[in-house]
Design a protein around this motif. Structure first.
Motif, PDB file in Angstrom:
ATOM      1  N   THR A   1       0.861  -1.178   0.000  1.00  0.00           N
ATOM      2  CA  THR A   1       0.000   0.000   0.000  1.00  0.00           C
ATOM      3  C   THR A   1       0.902   1.235   0.000  1.00  0.00           C
TER       4      THR A   1
ATOM      5  N   ASP B   1      -1.417  -1.075  -4.279  1.00  0.00           N
ATOM      6  CA  ASP B   1      -2.566  -0.207  -3.960  1.00  0.00           C
ATOM      7  C   ASP B   1      -2.035   1.184  -3.694  1.00  0.00           C
TER       8      ASP B   1
ATOM      9  N   ARG C   1      -7.173   0.193  -7.840  1.00  0.00           N
ATOM     10  CA  ARG C   1      -5.841   0.224  -7.214  1.00  0.00           C
ATOM     11  C   ARG C   1      -5.246   1.630  -7.155  1.00  0.00           C
TER      12      ARG C   1
ATOM     13  N   CYS D   1      -0.810   3.709   4.892  1.00  0.00           N
ATOM     14  CA  CYS D   1       0.206   3.252   3.926  1.00  0.00           C
ATOM     15  C   CYS D   1       1.345   2.477   4.579  1.00  0.00           C
TER      16      CYS D   1
END
Ligand code: NAD
Ligand code: UGA
Length: 431
Positions: A3, A26, A64, A78
């Motif tokens: 992420t 992502d 995404r 994140c």
């Protein structure tokens, strides 16, 4: 797959975000410009970059890739936060780190434990520490991962890099960052942050040096009656030299070379080393702008007072709409200062463009096609190497111009075809 938050959605940030999403990660991209975030969320990309709109559309439809306003909204979940914000030139030549510091300040309170903050902006040695100091998050590692993409081929360069450079004091963090690029084949150099940061500046400064060198050689070629193109051919086949970045032209520009070369000179100076070579590289580049402006004046018989000059190209190179630090704008401003009336056409610059770079050339008239730029002109100056100019109908150009004279700062046009139609022609580094 990871992420990733990307802070800043300019040339580097948007390309990084879209390409990471394309690689399967992502990604949430953040910008402070709410209108831009709105447009990007609808898939509207407002910079000219091949395949970027396609990758943004792919990311949006796969889920995404998302866009949000403000770094905090992107960074809260994140594993990696990529800083891709501007690092412009300060008045003293140093890189201005205020955008980096602001972005770091914004994400500091929301970064999850164990997140890694990555500097992708071009930043001077010591910036990793600056970010660490601003973050005040001992649980968060800061890694340098400079970007080497070129505008006009940003997506291609990101996905097919010559190398990946990672600078970190922490081996585990370096491995985690390198794992983001697993699907990309490229040599990876893992080193300390100071070295990674220095590699980025060294690469840009060396490329600018090559161009200033060949522009100087072009001047020598003109003086001795040699042809710089054949000189480059002859030099370039020597594999130690190569052909790349030896195209003479109107001087180098763009959003990075000028500021990065000056920042490196400043860094060296502040540590007690006078980088005389690079100062000359900049001086040669300034001379090149002036040499081209003089060629245009020379073609018009010496004075440009009241002379109508047609200009082809305003972008700093072809295949981009970026006018930042464009040699073409610099040269146009010198033509205007000499009293010329300038009308210019660039395929990427609309006639009603509100680009701030145009504020430097208030007298300039931007027109809608290549022939309109030639209308009534006594000299035509070719300043950006768009293919559209290479394949233009020269008979129509001849008809439009008041006097058929061309100064070709990119050695783009077919001079034999021009001579045949009665043009006078002057390129760079060719007699
Ligand atoms: P850019 O000006 O195109 O984009 C920067 C973006 O960051 C803008 O959209 C701006 O609104 C946004 N921004 C500013 N502050 C922000 C904040 N606090 N939070 C979120 N967004 C913020 O810049 P760029 O050309 O992408 O360059 C970014 C960095 O990458 C610079 O350091 C540059 O030297 C480096 N770089 C650029 C290139 C290039 O080709 N342009 C290539 C390699 C490296
Ligand atoms: C440059 C570098 O090439 C990238 O590797 C780097 O990532 C980027 O700067 C950055 O740090 O921002 P870019 O600014 O997009 O990329 O443009 P270049 O293709 O390098 O061209 C820079 C300038 O040099 C342009 O004005 C171009 O016309 C000029 N140039 C380039 C020449 O005059 N001759 C050449 O042979 C090559």
């Amino acid at each position: 797959m990871s992420t990733i938050a990307v802070i800043g959605t300019g040339y580097v940030g948007l390309t990084t975000g879209a390409c990471f999403a394309h690689l399967g990660h992502d990604v949430v991209c953040a910008d402070v410009d709410a209108a831009k975030v709105d447009r990007l969320s609808r898939g509207e990309v407002d910079i000219l970059e091949p395949r970027l709109d396609e990758l943004v559309a792919e990311g949006l439809s796969s889920g995404r890739l998302r866009f949000v306003v403000g770094g905090a909204g992107a960074a809260e979940d994140c594993e990696f936060a990529y800083l891709c914000v501007p690092t412009p030139q300060s008045p003293d030549g140093a890189a201005d780190l205020s955008y980096i510091e602001a972005a770091a300040r914004e994400i500091a309170p929301v970064l999850p434990t164990e997140a890694i903050v990555v500097n992708k902006s071009t930043v001077p040695v010591g910036s990793t520490r600056v970010v660490e100091r601003v973050l005040r998050r001992p649980d968060v590692r800061v890694v340098s991962n400079p970007e080497f993409l070129r505008e006009g081929s940003a997506v291609h360069d990101f996905l097919n890099p010559d190398r990946i450079v990672i600078g970190s004091e922490d081996e585990a963090a370096a491995i985690r960052v390198s794992s983001l690029y697993l699907r990309i084949q490229a040599p990876t150099i893992v080193t300390d942050p100071a070295t990674a940061e220095t590699i980025k500046y060294a690469a840009n400064a060396y490329l600018a040096t090559k161009i200033s060198f060949i522009n100087s050689m072009a001047a020598v070629c003109e003086a001795v009656g040699a042809d710089v193109h054949d000189v480059v051919l002859g030099m370039g086949y020597d594999h130690r030299i190569g052909h790349d970045f030896l195209k003479p032209g109107p001087g180098w520009g763009g959003s990075c070379f000028p500021k990065d070369v000056r920042a490196l000179i400043h860094t060296a100076e502040s540590r007690g080393y006078d980088f005389e070579l690079l100062r000359s590289v900049v001086a040669v580049n300034d001379q090149q702008f002036e040499r081209i402006a003089r060629k245009v004046a020379g073609a018009a018989g010496g004075s440009l007072e009241g002379t109508r000059v047609g200009v082809w190209g305003l972008a700093f190179k072809a295949n981009t709409g970026d006018l930042r630090e464009s040699p073409a704008i610099e040269i146009v401003s010198r033509l205007l200062a000499r009293g010329a009336e300038v009308q210019a056409y660039d395929p990427a610059v609309p006639t009603d463009s509100a680009d701030p770079a145009l504020e430097r050339v208030p007298g300039l008239r931007v027109v809608g096609d290549a022939f309109a730029a030639c209308e009534g002109a006594e000299v035509l100056a070719v300043l950006t190497e768009w293919d559209e100019f290479r394949f233009v109908d020269l008979d129509k150009v001849r008809e439009a111009m008041a006097v058929p004279r061309v100064v070709d700062a990119r050695n783009l046009l077919d001079r034999t075809a021009l001579y045949r139609r009665g043009f006078t022609y002057e390129g760079v580094g060719r007699s």
